[in-house]
Design an enzyme around this catalytic site. Sequence first.
Site, PDB file in Angstrom:
ATOM      1  N   LYS A  53      -6.824  12.347 -16.905  1.00 42.06           N
ATOM      2  CA  LYS A  53      -6.977  13.168 -18.106  1.00 42.06           C
ATOM      3  C   LYS A  53      -5.670  13.169 -18.917  1.00 42.06           C
ATOM      4  O   LYS A  53      -5.332  12.181 -19.522  1.00 42.06           O
ATOM      5  CB  LYS A  53      -7.410  14.583 -17.699  1.00 42.06           C
ATOM      6  CG  LYS A  53      -8.611  14.596 -16.735  1.00 42.06           C
ATOM      7  CD  LYS A  53      -9.943  14.442 -17.441  1.00 42.06           C
ATOM      8  CE  LYS A  53     -11.099  14.132 -16.501  1.00 42.06           C
ATOM      9  NZ  LYS A  53     -11.452  15.153 -15.543  1.00 42.06           N
ATOM     10  N   TYR A  95     -15.017  21.929 -10.076  1.00 43.38           N
ATOM     11  CA  TYR A  95     -15.489  20.672 -10.685  1.00 43.38           C
ATOM     12  C   TYR A  95     -16.709  20.174  -9.892  1.00 43.38           C
ATOM     13  O   TYR A  95     -16.649  20.040  -8.670  1.00 43.38           O
ATOM     14  CB  TYR A  95     -14.324  19.681 -10.626  1.00 43.38           C
ATOM     15  CG  TYR A  95     -14.584  18.294 -11.145  1.00 43.38           C
ATOM     16  CD1 TYR A  95     -14.895  18.073 -12.479  1.00 43.38           C
ATOM     17  CD2 TYR A  95     -14.481  17.192 -10.295  1.00 43.38           C
ATOM     18  CE1 TYR A  95     -15.109  16.790 -12.949  1.00 43.38           C
ATOM     19  CE2 TYR A  95     -14.683  15.903 -10.766  1.00 43.38           C
ATOM     20  CZ  TYR A  95     -15.007  15.713 -12.097  1.00 43.38           C
ATOM     21  OH  TYR A  95     -15.210  14.440 -12.560  1.00 43.38           O
ATOM     22  N   ASP A 135      -6.663  22.721  -8.180  1.00 41.77           N
ATOM     23  CA  ASP A 135      -6.930  21.615  -9.107  1.00 41.77           C
ATOM     24  C   ASP A 135      -6.327  22.046 -10.442  1.00 41.77           C
ATOM     25  O   ASP A 135      -6.847  22.936 -11.128  1.00 41.77           O
ATOM     26  CB  ASP A 135      -8.449  21.382  -9.212  1.00 41.77           C
ATOM     27  CG  ASP A 135      -8.789  20.173 -10.095  1.00 41.77           C
ATOM     28  OD1 ASP A 135      -7.993  19.857 -10.999  1.00 41.77           O
ATOM     29  OD2 ASP A 135      -9.869  19.577  -9.897  1.00 41.77           O
ATOM     30  N   ARG A 184       0.822  -1.214   0.000  1.00 48.30           N
ATOM     31  CA  ARG A 184       0.000   0.000   0.000  1.00 48.30           C
ATOM     32  C   ARG A 184       0.854   1.262   0.000  1.00 48.30           C
ATOM     33  O   ARG A 184       0.427   2.327  -0.427  1.00 48.30           O
ATOM     34  CB  ARG A 184      -0.926  -0.011   1.228  1.00 48.30           C
ATOM     35  CG  ARG A 184      -2.056   1.004   1.132  1.00 48.30           C
ATOM     36  CD  ARG A 184      -2.991   0.920   2.333  1.00 48.30           C
ATOM     37  NE  ARG A 184      -2.307   1.206   3.569  1.00 48.30           N
ATOM     38  CZ  ARG A 184      -2.297   0.412   4.641  1.00 48.30           C
ATOM     39  NH1 ARG A 184      -2.938  -0.724   4.628  1.00 48.30           N
ATOM     40  NH2 ARG A 184      -1.637   0.753   5.730  1.00 48.30           N
TER      41      ARG A 184
HETATM   42  C1  LIG Z   1     -12.141  14.852 -14.241  1.00 51.64           C
HETATM   43  C2  LIG Z   1     -11.788  15.860 -13.224  1.00 51.64           C
HETATM   44  C3  LIG Z   1     -11.627  15.505 -11.892  1.00 51.64           C
HETATM   45  C4  LIG Z   1     -11.874  14.100 -11.396  1.00 51.64           C
HETATM   46  O1  LIG Z   1     -11.042  13.160 -11.956  1.00 51.64           O
HETATM   47  P1  LIG Z   1     -11.503  11.611 -12.031  1.00 51.64           P
HETATM   48  O2  LIG Z   1     -10.238  10.890 -12.263  1.00 51.64           O
HETATM   49  O3  LIG Z   1     -12.491  11.524 -13.133  1.00 51.64           O
HETATM   50  O4  LIG Z   1     -12.109  11.279 -10.690  1.00 51.64           O
HETATM   51  C5  LIG Z   1     -11.241  16.475 -10.990  1.00 51.64           C
HETATM   52  N1  LIG Z   1     -11.057  17.753 -11.385  1.00 51.64           N
HETATM   53  C6  LIG Z   1     -11.209  18.139 -12.653  1.00 51.64           C
HETATM   54  C7  LIG Z   1     -10.979  19.545 -13.037  1.00 51.64           C
HETATM   55  C8  LIG Z   1     -11.598  17.218 -13.611  1.00 51.64           C
HETATM   56  O5  LIG Z   1     -11.774  17.616 -14.882  1.00 51.64           O
END
Ligand SMILES: *Cc1c(COP(=O)(O)O)cnc(C)c1O
Length: 390
Positions: A205, A108, A180, A55
């Site tokens: 992403k 988000y 973020d 972990r």
């Molecule tokens: C997609 C996204 C998330 C979440 O990511 P996941 O891997 O889909 O949980 C968080 N912040 C932003 C800006 C996003 O576009």
Amino acid sequence: MSDETKYIHAGRHKKWTKGIVNPPIFRASTIIYDTVEEMDHALKNMHKNTLFYGRKGTDTHFALMEAMKEIEGCAGAWFYPSGLAACTGAIMAFAGAGDHILVTDSVYEPTKKFCKSNLKNMGVEVEFYDPMIGSDIESLIRPNTKIIFTEAPSSVTMEVQDIPAITKVARKHDIVVILDNTWATPALFDAYGHGVDVVVHAATKYFIGHSDAMIGIATANDKCWARLRDHNQQMGYCASADDVYMVLRGIRTLKLRLKQHEENALKVASWLKRQDIVDKTLHPAFEDCLGHENWKRDFSGSSGLFSFTFNCGGRQAVSALLDHLKLFKMGFSWGGYESLVMGLYDLKKSRDAKVWEEKNPLLRLHIGLEEPDDLIADLAQAFEIYRQYI
Ligand SMILES: *Cc1c(COP(=O)(O)O)cnc(C)c1O
């Protein structure tokens, strides 16, 4: 060293790679020790990239931690089962019962949902603020304010926040700023250079880049790393060596892919700007976008995600257009090699601090690595359908 070169070599140290170009995928739960001395050594060094328990990471994870330090300038990085888990985990690490936190109204949507439900139940008071507030955020600070959560640009309405103005105020009041940074990645925005304390990435992403894995990363500066690390270790957050490997692989082409996403997106956005049925091109590189000046000052480029609004039409027209697009597929998430589209009809409901003024439909596009002329042709034929409904 130029960033391009750094992204190719980051984290590729022989102790992790064993002399191979890429580090092997080490899957593990139990790590076995031959002697008490070996086990004691592992116990003492578990936070120093030493094998201890699955972990807590294997050499594959340690290589990515090192890579993040090298490309982002963080003090440490850890991995979460999704981007959302990294967002919520970072917030929980720095706020508890009785605390007040400030969250951008453009955050988000699932992060917002967490703030309004789970976080509220934990006794944390959440206040949403106008994303364009800048240094006026000082007027919202209370003695118990612990976090300012930022996102630049927002992933739907694309406002680019004034991050340096916010971090300047936060530092004065000893408040942790979380960003973020999913849209820009470290390749396009230097979060730590602009005073941010904790950075979260939906690595799902652009880091992964191929729409085939879910993983989140949270990193921190020297001031915040120990607390972020203690929280994620106590919560038991981890990601598989396989997914961590995919992020490492993605980093090698991240700069190159983003350059192409940028070029393609700018071409499509410029075409949209010239269409008579388009009102605003909400792309950070365009003046229509709130915070365009901040983007120009603070970012080194743009990625493939942006939105635009129509000056006419409604739900029916948008649905007809979406049904007729061929290359643009409808789907959540973005950051892969493929183009995506999302129609948003009711943005007013998503706002708590400041009303979203746009009355006309908004379309969000992710521009992939296809030839942009093909994407424009696809949009052009679907726009003809749209016109039949106005
Ligand atoms: C997609 C996204 C998330 C979440 O990511 P996941 O891997 O889909 O949980 C968080 N912040 C932003 C800006 C996003 O576009």
